[in-house]
Design a protein around this motif. Structure first.
Motif, short mmCIF file in Angstrom:
data_model
loop_
_atom_site.label_atom_id
_atom_site.label_comp_id
_atom_site.label_asym_id
_atom_site.label_seq_id
_atom_site.Cartn_x
_atom_site.Cartn_y
_atom_site.Cartn_z
N ARG A 1 -5.77 2.45 0.95
CA ARG A 1 -5.05 1.25 1.39
C ARG A 1 -3.55 1.57 1.40
O ARG A 1 -3.01 2.04 0.41
CB ARG A 1 -5.33 0.08 0.45
N HIS A 2 -2.91 1.31 2.52
CA HIS A 2 -1.46 1.54 2.61
C HIS A 2 -0.74 0.60 1.64
O HIS A 2 -0.90 -0.62 1.70
CB HIS A 2 -0.97 1.25 4.03
N VAL B 1 5.22 -0.06 0.17
CA VAL B 1 6.29 0.89 0.45
C VAL B 1 5.91 1.82 1.60
O VAL B 1 6.78 2.28 2.36
CB VAL B 1 6.65 1.69 -0.81
N GLN B 2 4.61 2.09 1.76
CA GLN B 2 4.16 2.91 2.88
C GLN B 2 4.26 2.15 4.19
O GLN B 2 4.53 2.73 5.25
CB GLN B 2 2.74 3.41 2.62
N LEU B 3 4.04 0.84 4.15
CA LEU B 3 4.24 0.01 5.34
C LEU B 3 5.70 0.05 5.77
O LEU B 3 6.01 0.14 6.96
CB LEU B 3 3.83 -1.44 5.06
N GLY C 1 2.99 13.98 -2.07
CA GLY C 1 2.11 13.10 -2.82
C GLY C 1 2.35 11.62 -2.60
O GLY C 1 1.60 10.78 -3.09
N GLU C 2 3.40 11.29 -1.85
CA GLU C 2 3.70 9.88 -1.60
C GLU C 2 3.00 9.33 -0.36
O GLU C 2 3.17 8.17 -0.02
CB GLU C 2 5.21 9.67 -1.48
N GLY C 3 2.21 10.18 0.31
CA GLY C 3 1.37 9.68 1.39
C GLY C 3 1.96 9.75 2.77
O GLY C 3 1.76 8.84 3.60
N LEU D 1 0.36 4.58 10.88
CA LEU D 1 0.84 3.24 11.26
C LEU D 1 1.64 3.27 12.56
O LEU D 1 1.24 2.63 13.54
CB LEU D 1 1.66 2.64 10.12
N PRO D 2 2.75 4.02 12.62
CA PRO D 2 3.50 4.05 13.89
C PRO D 2 2.79 4.80 14.99
O PRO D 2 2.99 4.50 16.18
CB PRO D 2 4.82 4.74 13.51
#
Length: 288
Positions: A85-86, A89-91, A108-110, A117-118
């Motif tokens: 699940r995003h 902060v990833q959004l 590691g932060e995805g 997303l973009p």
């Protein structure tokens, strides 16, 4: 004096970043508000969102108008397909990349997940050539259009993810491919195959029984087909060499790349600064 000036600049930049994050956080809240509704959708209804979004674009809406709903759809697809699940902060990272800005993320932060997303949002954009054919076939009302390729012309304009090496591009497609597939977008990957470039092109296909575990879910396809996918992963070198080869063809039908539209560059400092110092050169025997 220098310290005061440095402090003032740092404060101004910090305040600007804080304001931008605060603005984007409001968008995140709108995306989060849609989550329960998207969780209730069937797999077929979630996949149908892509056609709905493209139909709205055909009616005149902008890609930015779809951001909230498109990001919510990608988040839901990620949860269903790869159990990721995003995070909020990833959004925000996805919105920054959509704006064409640089987002710094540590290992590691995805980053790989954020890029979906973009890439999905911009991958919805309609191919002008396809739009013209659609009007000829179905008329001017987008409600009557079937959003599928016409005479081998793809629906979308195509977006790219540029990586520094083959492993990252192949792994990215194998890992994130189920998200795009669940939403009805095709995703291809370009791999280096110096002797024969046609042998280094693949399309993500979860039903393809690959004889080589290294290429799990990757179906071999012609180079041009990989570029006709809604999303194409590949290295800066392969994209560059394909561009050079396209400028050496004797007939335009032999070109594999199409119009460049939107791209995300992974490890942008390495590719656009360090790697940029190494020229890409194609050589061949001189004609007598």
């Amino acid at each position: 004096m220098a310290k005061k000036l440095k402090g003032l600049v740092g404060k101004l930049i910090g305040d600007a970043n804080a304001r931008e994050i605060g603005r984007l956080q409001k968008v995140v809240e709108r995306i989060n508000a849609l989550e329960p509704g998207y969780e209730a959708l069937s797999d077929e209804a979630l996949r149908a969102k892509t056609v709905e979004f493209r139909r709205r674009l055909a009616r005149g809406e902008r890609v930015d108008d779809l951001l909230v709903e498109a990001f919510a759809a990608v988040r839901e697809a990620g949860k269903r397909t790869i159990s990721l699940r995003h995070y909020d902060v990833q959004l925000i990272g996805g919105m920054i990349l959509h704006q064409g800005k640089i987002a710094e993320m540590k290992t590691g932060e995805g980053k790989t997940l954020v890029a979906t997303l973009p890439l999905y949002l911009n991958g919805l954009t309609l191919n002008p050539e396809w739009e013209e054919l659609a009007r000829q076939r179905w008329g001017d009302d987008p409600d009557r259009w079937g959003f599928e390729p016409i005479d081998s012309v793809p629906v979308g304009r195509g977006v790219h993810l540029v990586t520094p090496n083959d492993y990252l591009s192949k792994f990215g497609v194998q890992w994130m491919g189920p998200i795009y597939h669940a939403l009805g977008l095709s995703v291809g990957v370009i791999q280096s195959a110096a002797a024969d470039p046609e042998k280094g092109s693949f399309l993500f296909d979860p039903d393809y029984p690959s004889p080589d575990d290294r290429y799990l879910n990757l179906r071999p396809i012609p180079r041009r087909r990989a570029y006709e996918a809604d999303v194409t992963y590949g290295t800066n070198n392969e994209f560059g060499f394909d561009y050079l080869r396209d400028n050496l063809v004797r007939d335009l039908s032999e070109q594999v790349q199409r119009e460049l539209f939107y791209a995300i560059v992974d490890e942008v400092d390495n590719i656009l600064i360090d790697e940029a110092r190494t020229p890409l050169i194609i050589s061949g025997p001189a004609e007598e």
